[in-house]
Design a protein around this motif. Structure first.
Motif: not given
Length: 186
Positions: A1-3, A10-13, A24-27, A41-53
């Protein structure tokens, strides 16, 4: 897990061809400017951050963006089973591989997203809890409440499906469009 993605809720394989890939989906959290953000995070593809209202929109955007990332990966030679369009239909069929289930589930409910909507001119509170494994069952549940009514429970084969089911049930209950988490408008 990273910051970057925070606490995993939530997870799914899924599979990339024959290779299992962990998602893996973060809080969701709030930002300094009052908006929401959520990472994945998608294993092998990287980590992403998105925003919303707010946190509800950020969580929805993260779930939706997973599908977009997998579709782009397929354009670059990967082989993820992604239905088109992937909106509100998790972007890949889970593999038969399972993530080991923790022996103990959280003892108290944990609200991960809250929204006040205006429907028919009246405010309506919507709360979604963190999905958890159903006791002694092979599926996951995600509790939610609408306007202080009795708790309702959505279910799914994993935490991600339980979250999607909760979002769909809330939208249907309130007569909202499928992408209702994206704005504060009803």
């Amino acid at each position: 897990m990273s910051d970057r993605i925070g606490e995993v809720i939530a997870t799914r394989i899924v599979t990339d061809g024959d290779r299992p890939v962990l998602i893996e989906v973060g809080m969701p959290d709030h930002t300094a400017n009052g908006r929401g953000c959520s990472g994945f995070r998608i294993e092998g593809l990287g980590e992403y951050t998105v925003d919303g209202v707010d946190e509800m929109a950020a969580l929805y955007n993260a779930l939706f963006e997973v599908g977009e990332v997998l579709e782009r990966a397929n354009d670059n030679g990967h082989d993820f089973p992604v239905p088109v369009p992937s909106a509100m239909d998790f972007p890949a069929t889970p593999s038969r591989s399972r993530i080991p289930v923790p022996t103990a589930e959280p003892a108290v409910r944990q609200v991960i997203a809250l929204r006040i909507l205006i429907t028919d001119g009246e405010p309506v509170a919507v709360e979604i809890d963190r999905p958890t494994r159903a006791r002694e069952r092979p599926y996951y549940v995600c509790s939610f409440r609408v306007d202080g009514r009795r708790e309702a429970v959505a279910s799914g084969f994993d935490e991600i499906e339980a979250l999607f089911t909760a979002l769909r049930m809330i939208g249907a209950w309130l007569g909202l469009p499928q992408d209702w988490p994206l704005s504060r408008a009803s």
